[in-house]
Design an enzyme around this catalytic site. Structure first.
Site, short mmCIF file in Angstrom:
data_model
loop_
_atom_site.label_atom_id
_atom_site.label_comp_id
_atom_site.label_asym_id
_atom_site.label_seq_id
_atom_site.Cartn_x
_atom_site.Cartn_y
_atom_site.Cartn_z
N LYS A 191 -115.84 -6.69 0.43
CA LYS A 191 -115.46 -8.03 0.88
C LYS A 191 -114.83 -8.01 2.27
O LYS A 191 -114.65 -6.96 2.87
CB LYS A 191 -114.52 -8.66 -0.16
CG LYS A 191 -115.18 -8.83 -1.53
CD LYS A 191 -116.41 -9.74 -1.48
CE LYS A 191 -116.89 -10.22 -2.83
NZ LYS A 191 -117.80 -9.29 -3.53
C1 LIG Z 1 -119.48 -14.82 -5.79
C2 LIG Z 1 -118.64 -13.79 -6.49
N1 LIG Z 1 -117.81 -14.18 -7.47
C3 LIG Z 1 -117.02 -13.31 -8.11
C4 LIG Z 1 -117.03 -11.97 -7.80
C5 LIG Z 1 -116.15 -11.04 -8.56
O1 LIG Z 1 -115.25 -10.42 -7.71
P1 LIG Z 1 -114.42 -9.12 -8.17
O2 LIG Z 1 -115.33 -7.94 -7.98
O3 LIG Z 1 -113.24 -9.09 -7.24
O4 LIG Z 1 -114.03 -9.33 -9.58
C6 LIG Z 1 -117.87 -11.51 -6.79
C7 LIG Z 1 -117.88 -10.07 -6.46
O5 LIG Z 1 -118.79 -9.46 -6.06
C8 LIG Z 1 -118.71 -12.43 -6.12
O6 LIG Z 1 -119.53 -12.03 -5.14
#
Ligand SMILES: Cc1ncc(COP(=O)(O)O)c(C=O)c1O
Length: 391
Positions: A191
């Site tokens: 990210k």
């Molecule tokens: C659009 C979206 N929502 C939620 C997530 C979940 O994030 P995390 O990996 O921090 O749980 C991601 C992660 O790739 C994502 O791209």
């Protein structure tokens, strides 16, 4: 086509590799030396820094965006039978969080240009059970928050924003994640700001922020994280059955320094985005739509569309060809209904969401991390041109 790859195997360009600098390394080491690795003062500082950056009233750190989404849906008061409308063009975590909170996910197709949830489709999916809308600002491009806000107001829906791609994103001068009741950020390794694993909930009200804090640490009454401090042992009360979703100081130590460089990294990704746009303008592939006026795009993903009929190569062969050039690529995303679980449990079919289905079958994400050197960017361009021209 020449047989030697654009890059050597030893120099494989890892997709989404984060830019980590010395300050993060020093801060992690210093945190370890304090002996306080878990949730503590660094997490509190990171929460404050993010709240200030996003101009959000409250921010609560957690250990992922998935956790942030789950807690937000619970704190929004949604329960069994309540419907939450979201997009099929997202990571499975968005939909899984709705399921884990006991609510029912309902999909509304995307706009084929912006790749964001289409408010017209949202209207079509409203029922007497709809309680919330969960937009995802895909690739860092803001959703149409005027239209979604108006729908939410008319039907008294909660808005929970998935801002995993969009820390820097603004819509009409306002940060995304602050339009509704909750905004959920991700600091996962790929990210724009990273902590390894990590997430944050932006909450509009103090009450919601306090509930999220309690839910994120077993349901223990607030300030429980201080229970082993030098102030002596403190009793705590469990006020509900919470989760183990708290962020560690070790993670916040990374995030604090990443956030200080957010603008520098954003500018670098914007530059790469523009270089790709120019480099691919004459090729038979789709490039991302330009950002809308009065918005700020976070340039999290640079996606090209490989339509076999035009490009002369299938999307999956293109992915393999890039890998053979030793350049890492991604797919964001196969539309959610392509996955067997949702087909079995919710009877979803990709054809019900034709725009998301087409995009999911054609899209390829190219590297756009701030870590890329000019040479890395040039290699990506050369590889794409070689594959599409030489097919
Ligand atoms: C659009 C979206 N929502 C939620 C997530 C979940 O994030 P995390 O990996 O921090 O749980 C991601 C992660 O790739 C994502 O791209």
């Amino acid at each position: 086509m020449s047989t030697s790859p654009i890059r050597s195997k030893e120099r494989f360009l890892v997709f989404g590799a984060p830019a980590i600098e010395d300050a993060e390394v020093q801060e992690v080491v210093a945190t370890m030396r304090t002996g306080w690795l878990g949730t503590g003062p660094k997490v509190a500082q990171f929460e404050q820094d993010i709240a200030q950056y996003k101009n959000a009233p409250h921010a609560v750190a957690v250990n992922s965006c998935t956790a942030a989404l789950h807690l937000s849906i619970v704190a929004a008061g949604l329960r069994q039978g309540d419907e939450v409308i979201t997009t099929p063009m997202t990571f499975c975590a968005t939909v899984n969080a709705i399921i884990h909170a006991g609510a029912t996910p309902v999909l509304a197709d995307i706009d084929p240009v912006t790749l964001n949830i289409d408010p017209v489709e949202v209207e079509k999916k409203l029922t007497a059970k709809t309680r919330a809308v969960l937009p995802v600002h895909f690739a860092g491009r803001p959703c149409d928050m005027d239209a979604l806000g108006a729908i939410a107001k008319r039907h008294q829906l909660k808005i929970i924003e998935d801002c995993a791609h969009s820390i820097e994103t603004q819509y009409h001068g306002r940060h995304v994640g602050t339009f509704g009741d909750f905004g959920c950020l991700s600091f996962y390794v790929t990210k724009n700001v990273v902590t390894g694993e990590g997430g944050m909930v932006l909450a509009g009200s103090e009450e919601d922020a306090a509930r999220i804090k309690v839910l994120s640490l077993h349901g223990m009454s607030k300030d429980a994280w201080k229970r082993f401090s030098d102030e002596g042992y403190k009793h705590y009360s469990v006020v509900e059955a919470g989760f183990k979703y708290n962020m560690m100081d070790l993670q916040a130590a990374i995030g604090i320094h990443q956030l200080r460089r957010i603008e520098k990294y954003w500018l670098r990704r914007q530059q790469i985005w523009q270089q790709y746009n120019e480099a691919f303008a004459d090729l038979p592939l789709g490039t991302p739509a330009d950002p809308d006026p009065q918005t700020r795009h976070a340039y999290h993903l640079y996606t090209v569309m490989i339509d076999e009929a035009k490009a002369g190569i299938s999307r999956d062969r293109f992915l393999s060809a890039m890998t053979a050039e030793n350049i890492g690529v991604g797919v964001h995303y196969l539309s959610v209904p392509e996955h067997p679980y949702y087909q079995e449990k919710l009877s979803w079919r990709p054809e019900q969401f034709p725009h998301a289905m087409r995009v999911g079958r054609q899209t390829v994400s190219l590297p756009i991390s701030a870590k890329l050197t000019d040479e890395d960017v040039a290699d990506v361009v050369k590889a794409v041109r070689k594959i599409v021209r030489g097919k």
